[in-house]
Design an enzyme around this catalytic site. Structure first.
Site, PDB file in Angstrom:
ATOM      1  N   TYR A  11       0.978  -1.127  -0.149  1.00 40.50           N
ATOM      2  CA  TYR A  11       0.068  -0.074   0.161  1.00 40.50           C
ATOM      3  C   TYR A  11       0.800   1.230   0.126  1.00 40.50           C
ATOM      4  CZ  TYR A  11      -3.328   3.501   2.092  1.00 40.50           C
ATOM      5  OH  TYR A  11      -4.154   4.513   2.179  1.00 40.50           O
ATOM      6  N   LYS A  84       2.977  -6.091   9.566  1.00 47.28           N
ATOM      7  CA  LYS A  84       2.344  -4.694  10.106  1.00 47.28           C
ATOM      8  C   LYS A  84       1.065  -4.888  10.792  1.00 47.28           C
ATOM      9  CE  LYS A  84      -0.801  -2.600   7.848  1.00 47.28           C
ATOM     10  NZ  LYS A  84      -1.108  -1.313   7.571  1.00 47.28           N
ATOM     11  N   SER A 124       6.843   3.622  12.741  1.00 47.91           N
ATOM     12  CA  SER A 124       5.398   3.775  13.233  1.00 47.91           C
ATOM     13  C   SER A 124       5.352   4.813  14.327  1.00 47.91           C
ATOM     14  CB  SER A 124       4.819   2.526  13.431  1.00 47.91           C
ATOM     15  OG  SER A 124       3.497   2.705  13.843  1.00 47.91           O
ATOM     16  N   THR A 126       3.437   4.044  16.572  1.00 44.77           N
ATOM     17  CA  THR A 126       3.361   3.086  17.533  1.00 44.77           C
ATOM     18  C   THR A 126       4.446   2.974  18.648  1.00 44.77           C
ATOM     19  OG1 THR A 126       2.236   0.865  17.963  1.00 44.77           O
ATOM     20  CG2 THR A 126       4.190   0.867  16.553  1.00 44.77           C
ATOM     21  N   TYR A 148       4.699  -6.371  17.087  1.00 40.40           N
ATOM     22  CA  TYR A 148       4.950  -5.427  16.113  1.00 40.40           C
ATOM     23  C   TYR A 148       5.601  -4.237  16.382  1.00 40.40           C
ATOM     24  CZ  TYR A 148       3.984  -1.793  12.610  1.00 40.40           C
ATOM     25  OH  TYR A 148       4.080  -0.745  11.840  1.00 40.40           O
ATOM     26  N   LYS A 152       9.357  -2.399  15.510  1.00 40.96           N
ATOM     27  CA  LYS A 152       9.715  -1.137  15.157  1.00 40.96           C
ATOM     28  C   LYS A 152      10.784  -0.427  16.082  1.00 40.96           C
ATOM     29  CE  LYS A 152       7.393  -1.207  11.403  1.00 40.96           C
ATOM     30  NZ  LYS A 152       8.007  -1.160  10.042  1.00 40.96           N
ATOM     31  N   TYR A 176       5.193   6.779  10.913  1.00 42.54           N
ATOM     32  CA  TYR A 176       3.894   7.198  10.294  1.00 42.54           C
ATOM     33  C   TYR A 176       2.587   7.158  11.436  1.00 42.54           C
ATOM     34  CZ  TYR A 176       6.109   4.629   6.215  1.00 42.54           C
ATOM     35  OH  TYR A 176       7.321   4.371   5.378  1.00 42.54           O
ATOM     36  N   GLY A 293      -5.339  -2.877  24.131  1.00 41.12           N
ATOM     37  CA  GLY A 293      -4.075  -2.133  23.530  1.00 41.12           C
ATOM     38  C   GLY A 293      -4.205  -0.814  23.024  1.00 41.12           C
ATOM     39  N   ASP A 294      -5.547  -0.392  22.674  1.00 42.94           N
ATOM     40  CA  ASP A 294      -6.000   0.863  22.004  1.00 42.94           C
ATOM     41  C   ASP A 294      -5.575   2.034  23.037  1.00 42.94           C
ATOM     42  OD1 ASP A 294      -6.555   0.027  19.581  1.00 42.94           O
ATOM     43  OD2 ASP A 294      -8.437   0.458  19.681  1.00 42.94           O
TER      44      ASP A 294
END
Ligand code: WQD
Length: 337
Positions: A11, A84, A124, A126, A148, A152, A176, A293-294
């Protein structure tokens, strides 16, 4: 001289390849189609009139990578290739550590063998973890809440250490925020395999009738409307950020870190309502439980990218929704025939 784009059929990779080709750059793509489709190569040619050199290889395969560097004259690398999906990384940690870390380590080893020391790395937001106040700034400490995210954090550390060990390296780490949208042609876009993990592809698949409704993961966060707030960035703005990062790597040694975000927060409900307004499509949704996790709110301080690279987002949330819908409505099944 060419730019090697690992994961260039993906993407973000494909949108970046389009920008590079349109600027007259020579591009070589290496991709194993784990999370992409060979149809993307045709679409890139349809958009740009150019077909980049392509190698179907796994970036963890050192011999394959050496062969590419022997066949091509590579001047710099943009490294997108990697797994990802946050949820999947919790289920398959070893696959994530092996793939994401080894692809980066093998790539750096081969780059060193051929004296290629300019690298733009796909990181990221994250890596900011859950303990910082927004807006997130590049000098904040990094951490993770899932394998993940840890890949990173670890890849960033590996690349920083490479740069300390050899001051000839130019390494740009791009963090990002939430990339969404599609190229204005509607020929390339986000095509997640299976049920989408991320919000915007889920919205667009509901709009096109592939899924029934959006599940809003919680409306009891400490945010204006109770739903999660994120920094959405148009994929073409993100791709242009990589072109700027490559230019920066051409003139600066050492490790540079940049947030690629808009600096604005948008809630889940705001995005759904904007999508419906712009596309005139119905997107039914139900409020469900939070997703573990959010975090409640995540958005960038994007000033360093502007000060150092004169890069900032130019497209609006409406553009992101309009372009997403053009891609999805023209490709209801994604790249599948
Ligand atoms: C956005 C918001 C959800 C889906 C992830 C990765 C991150 C990066 C971008 C790789 C959140 C809510 C979502 C749904 C919902 N990927 N949501 N219903 O989690 O911010 O970031 O993708 O680098 O590393 O963590 O993006 O799109 O999954 O979620 O309500 O069906 O939408 O709770 O508030 P996220 P997302």
């Amino acid at each position: 001289m060419s730019v090697l784009v690992t994961g260039g059929a993906g993407y973000i990779g494909s949108h970046t390849v389009v920008e590079l080709l349109n600027l007259g750059k020579n591009v070589v793509i290496v991709d194993n189609f784990y999370n992409s489709d060979k149809e993307v190569l045709k679409r890139i040619e349809q958009i740009t009139g150019k077909r980049p050199k392509f190698y179907q290889e796994d970036v963890t395969d050192k011999a394959a990578l050496i062969n590419i560097f022997e066949q091509e004259t590579i001047e710099a690398v943009i490294h997108f290739a990697g797994y990802k999906a946050v949820g999947e990384s919790v289920q398959k940690p070893v696959e994530y550590y092996h793939n994401n870390l080894m692809s980066t380590i093998v790539l750096v080893e081969v780059m060193k063998m051929f004296g290629v020391k300019k690298l733009v790395f796909s990181s990221s937001a994250t890596v900011y973890g859950m303990h910082h106040e927004v807006p997130f700034v590049e000098n904040m400490s990094t951490s993770a809440t899932n394998p993940y995210g840890y890949t990173k954090v670890m890849c960033e550390q590996i690349l920083k250490d490479v740069s300390v060990s050899d001051n000839e390296w130019s390494i740009v780490l791009l963090r990002y925020f939430n990339p969404i949208g599609a190229h204005e042609s509607g020929l390339i876009g986000e095509d997640p395999s299976g049920i989408p993990n991320n919000l915007m592809p889920y919205i667009s698949q509901v709009a096109v009738g592939k899924l029934e409704h959006v599940n809003v993961f919680g409306n009891d966060y400490d945010t204006p409307d109770g739903t999660g707030v994120r920094d959405y960035i148009h994929i073409v703005d993100l791709a242009k950020g990589h072109v700027k990062a490559l230019e920066k790597a051409n003139t600066t040694k050492g490790t540079l870190i940049y947030n690629l975000g808009s600096g604005q927060g948008t809630s889940v409900l705001e995005l759904i309502h904007t999508f419906m307004k712009v596309t005139k499509q119905d997107v039914p949704y139900i409020i469900g439980e939070r997703r573990s996790g959010d975090i409640a709110t995540c958005y960038a301080d994007a000033t360093r990218a502007w000060n150092d690279m004169q890069w900032k987002t130019e497209k609006t949330l409406e553009d992101m929704c309009r372009d997403t819908w053009r891609w999805q409505s023209q490709n209801p099944k994604g790249y599948a025939k």
